[in-house]
Design a protein around this motif. Sequence first.
Motif, mmCIF file in Angstrom:
data_model
loop_
_atom_site.group_PDB
_atom_site.id
_atom_site.type_symbol
_atom_site.label_atom_id
_atom_site.label_comp_id
_atom_site.label_asym_id
_atom_site.label_seq_id
_atom_site.Cartn_x
_atom_site.Cartn_y
_atom_site.Cartn_z
ATOM 1 N N LEU A 96 -2.193 5.610 -1.966
ATOM 2 C CA LEU A 96 -2.170 4.176 -1.665
ATOM 3 C C LEU A 96 -2.956 3.382 -2.706
ATOM 4 C CD1 LEU A 96 -1.234 5.550 0.938
ATOM 5 C CD2 LEU A 96 -2.645 3.943 2.224
ATOM 6 N N TRP A 131 0.262 0.690 5.938
ATOM 7 C CA TRP A 131 -0.042 0.047 4.643
ATOM 8 C C TRP A 131 1.254 -0.507 4.048
ATOM 9 C CZ3 TRP A 131 -4.160 -2.041 3.198
ATOM 10 C CH2 TRP A 131 -4.490 -2.285 1.867
ATOM 11 N N CYS A 136 2.460 1.754 -1.889
ATOM 12 C CA CYS A 136 2.419 3.220 -1.777
ATOM 13 C C CYS A 136 3.152 3.808 -2.982
ATOM 14 C CB CYS A 136 3.114 3.674 -0.495
ATOM 15 S SG CYS A 136 2.257 3.113 0.992
#
Length: 344
Positions: A96, A131, A136
């Motif tokens: 991430l 997220w 990503c």
Amino acid sequence: MKSVQVTGYGDVDKLELVDQAIPEPTETEVLIKVKACAINNTEIWMREGAYGVGSKSGWRPEGVQFPRTPGSDIAGTVVEIGKAVDKSMLEKDVVLFPFTSSGKPGLEHIAEDMSFIGSEYDGGYAEYVAWPADLCFDMPLADYTESSVFTVSGLTAWHMNEQIHVQPGETILVTGANGGVGSLNVQIAAKVFGAKVIAIVGDLALEDEMKKLGASHVLSYKSGDLAEEIIQVNGGPVDSVLDVVGDALFATSLNVLKKGGKFCISGSAGGQKTELDFRTVYLKHITLYGSVLGTRAEFKRLLQAVSEGKINPVIDRTFPLEEARKAQLYFKKAGKLGKVVLLP
Ligand SMILES: NC(=O)c1ccc[n+]([C@@H]2O[C@H](COP(=O)([O-])OP(=O)(O)OC[C@H]3O[C@@H](n4cnc5c(N)ncnc54)[C@H](OP(=O)(O)O)[C@@H]3O)[C@@H](O)[C@H]2O)c1
């Protein structure tokens, strides 16, 4: 899911293992099953209130809202996707990018609204985290633990190297060289940009390991005359300093920099305030650079260098998530080599 939350400012007893609902991804987010989360000083300072307390405590002016799940260096698998996310994201192994920001490409790390995972958002001391899908990136290595250790330290180190435009053959002094950021500064300066690196550590028993990472010379900050030793091994003053130590090595760094040299700092593990004689800065034409994290493009270049094997993970040890308190206490010990990782 199990997570470890920071419940307020204080010692490690403010880290509490709790059961909580698995987060639900929004339209543009994905849900990640966390397989590894490396520790950084930032979440320790957040808990300690070392960035300030109350409204000044976090990366955002309004401060950290407790309880907060810390942890920014996350590797894991996408197990659920929001409605607007491309189906190809499902089941991907990812790392991430650690913050959101409205900053334009290249300026995202200095935008006012930069908000950090583990500080403004719940992070990776947990079994799951949600997220934004576009933050990503494909995992650079096959192993989750090894892939997790680059995010904050690596992005910071990469950005520092690009900020000062490290050139092949230059001499770069790297402080905190056995730590998370420093061990990557050594590798990136030496193995990506072709510089000669002088690595500063405490314990010279780490010399062989530091040389494997690319250091040409390894010296100890415990030496009585470190500046003299640096000049001697280099045959003269150094081109630049990549620093994470702050006060403890600031005078030495300015002393050994050449005229026109660059001093780039991203941390102050050895003291946050210092004394500066301005005459040194202007008479030696020294440029000072402050550095925090980096850009998405730099993150991609970092991951590319990792996947090509130019930079390797340096992992001191792992702890199960339940031992987060022990892991954070261990992180603060001197003489580690590389990163400490939590495994949910
Ligand atoms: N700006 C950013 O974006 C950013 C990102 C990541 C980290 N940081 C900051 O950078 C610093 C280092 O982070 P890290 O993750 O690399 O930490 P780390 O893994 O704990 O490494 C700290 C390093 O600093 C050295 N050090 C500590 N005190 C010292 C002293 N008095 N004199 C000389 N060296 C000393 C340590 O040597 P010993 O092992 O011998 O103690 C170690 O090599 C922290 O302040 C952190 O908050 C900033």
